[in-house]
Design a protein around this motif. Structure first.
Motif, PDB file in Angstrom:
ATOM      1  N   ASN A  48      -8.216  -0.204  -6.236  1.00 41.22           N
ATOM      2  CA  ASN A  48      -6.981   0.541  -6.048  1.00 41.22           C
ATOM      3  C   ASN A  48      -5.801  -0.411  -6.199  1.00 41.22           C
ATOM      4  OD1 ASN A  48      -4.659   1.779  -4.451  1.00 41.22           O
ATOM      5  ND2 ASN A  48      -6.162   3.431  -4.362  1.00 41.22           N
ATOM      6  N   CYS A  49      -4.735   0.056  -6.826  1.00 43.76           N
ATOM      7  CA  CYS A  49      -3.580  -0.810  -7.093  1.00 43.76           C
ATOM      8  C   CYS A  49      -3.000  -1.426  -5.820  1.00 43.76           C
ATOM      9  CB  CYS A  49      -2.501  -0.038  -7.838  1.00 43.76           C
ATOM     10  SG  CYS A  49      -2.950   0.411  -9.537  1.00 43.76           S
ATOM     11  N   LYS A  50      -3.075  -0.712  -4.722  1.00 41.67           N
ATOM     12  CA  LYS A  50      -2.522  -1.259  -3.478  1.00 41.67           C
ATOM     13  C   LYS A  50      -3.358  -2.429  -2.965  1.00 41.67           C
ATOM     14  CE  LYS A  50      -4.776   1.976  -0.254  1.00 41.67           C
ATOM     15  NZ  LYS A  50      -4.530   3.010   0.778  1.00 41.67           N
ATOM     16  N   ASN A  51      -4.602  -2.556  -3.449  1.00 42.68           N
ATOM     17  CA  ASN A  51      -5.470  -3.661  -3.050  1.00 42.68           C
ATOM     18  C   ASN A  51      -5.651  -4.689  -4.164  1.00 42.68           C
ATOM     19  OD1 ASN A  51      -5.994  -2.389  -0.524  1.00 42.68           O
ATOM     20  ND2 ASN A  51      -7.546  -1.099  -1.492  1.00 42.68           N
ATOM     21  N   CYS A  52      -4.815  -4.612  -5.183  1.00 43.00           N
ATOM     22  CA  CYS A  52      -4.957  -5.511  -6.329  1.00 43.00           C
ATOM     23  C   CYS A  52      -4.876  -6.969  -5.874  1.00 43.00           C
ATOM     24  CB  CYS A  52      -3.857  -5.229  -7.357  1.00 43.00           C
ATOM     25  SG  CYS A  52      -3.868  -6.376  -8.757  1.00 43.00           S
ATOM     26  N   GLN A  97      -0.933   3.543  -9.655  1.00 42.55           N
ATOM     27  CA  GLN A  97      -2.268   4.051  -9.349  1.00 42.55           C
ATOM     28  C   GLN A  97      -2.499   5.395 -10.018  1.00 42.55           C
ATOM     29  OE1 GLN A  97      -4.856   2.492  -7.750  1.00 42.55           O
ATOM     30  NE2 GLN A  97      -6.004   4.270  -8.465  1.00 42.55           N
ATOM     31  N   CYS A 125      -7.530  -3.359 -16.476  1.00 47.41           N
ATOM     32  CA  CYS A 125      -7.074  -2.082 -15.925  1.00 47.41           C
ATOM     33  C   CYS A 125      -6.581  -1.225 -17.091  1.00 47.41           C
ATOM     34  CB  CYS A 125      -5.956  -2.298 -14.920  1.00 47.41           C
ATOM     35  SG  CYS A 125      -6.428  -3.277 -13.480  1.00 47.41           S
TER      36      CYS A 125
END
Length: 243
Positions: free
Chosen positions: A4-8, A28, A107
């Motif tokens: 997930n982009c927030k956990n990149c 995301q 990605c």
């Protein structure tokens, strides 16, 4: 599972500009998944009209252009955090190729969604423009060095730039080395040098205990000296957008 982009993992590094929570959610929504490619995979061929654009999550590669007589010119090196395919997104087709030199994780974004960025998210659209400006600056810097500097300065500048980029994302091994999975011929092509001249310059830097490149690893023993030899203009940390 795709990250997930927030956990990149790239976002935690100071190299990449801070993103707002809205921008992270926007990316995301755009992300279509991830693609894993093997070393030697041609991600984009010259002349391709691809359906997808990519952010490099892991791995390294080359941008290169094939000349009419069949010779290959290395344009630049592809690093984690780079956004690739923008040329096709704007110009309709790729004017150079992108090839993986290591295993890569990419990605995936739909090329057709590129226009949504400009329509719906001005801050992200500005980031895309900024990335294009960075590439223009790097190519201009490389061209000026090929025109005005000798082999020693060119090689030192390029090694220092690649070394700093990996240091900025924490990609340094316990022995202080970074991955440099390219051939000497690739570096020579990128810098407008012969393979013989490049090899001699690398040997000289090794003999002086400044830096050594062996077994696809780069060891920089004296970063400041390498920067001085390469006539590096500024050493403050670089910050760039992450798509």
């Amino acid at each position: 599972m795709p990250i997930n982009c927030k956990n990149c993992p790239l976002r935690r590094h100071e190299l990449f500009a801070t993103m707002s929570s809205d921008d992270v959610a926007f990316m995301q929504d755009m992300k279509q998944g991830e693609q894993h490619v093997a070393p030697g995979t041609v991600v984009f061929s010259q002349g391709d009209k691809p359906d997808h654009l990519y952010t490099v999550l892991e791995g390294k590669g080359l941008r290169h252009k094939t000349l009419p007589d069949g010779r290959r010119q290395v344009v630049n090196f592809v690093m984690p955090g780079d956004f690739i395919g923008l040329q096709a997104g704007v110009m309709g087709e790729m004017r150079h190729a992108v090839e993986a030199t290591t295993a890569m994780t990419l990605c995936i974004f739909n090329r057709s969604d590129l226009w949504k960025v400009f329509q719906n998210n001005p801050s992200r659209a500005y980031d895309l423009t900024y990335l294009a400006a960075i590439e223009e600056h790097l190519l201009g810097d490389a061209l000026s060095r090929m025109g005005q500097h000798g082999a020693r300065e060119r090689v030192a500048w390029s090694l220092h730039r690649l070394y700093r980029r990996d240091v900025a994302i924490g990609a340094v091994a316990g022995d202080g080395s970074i991955s440099l999975p390219f051939r000497q011929q690739d570096l020579a092509d990128a810098l407008g040098l012969s393979l013989v001249h490049t090899n001699k310059t690398l040997a000289q830097l090794k003999a002086e205990n400044v830096a050594r490149w062996e077994r696809r690893r780069l060891f920089v023993h004296q970063p400041e000296t390498l920067a001085q030899i390469g006539l590096v203009e500024q050493l403050q940390p670089e910050t760039r957008p992450l798509m």
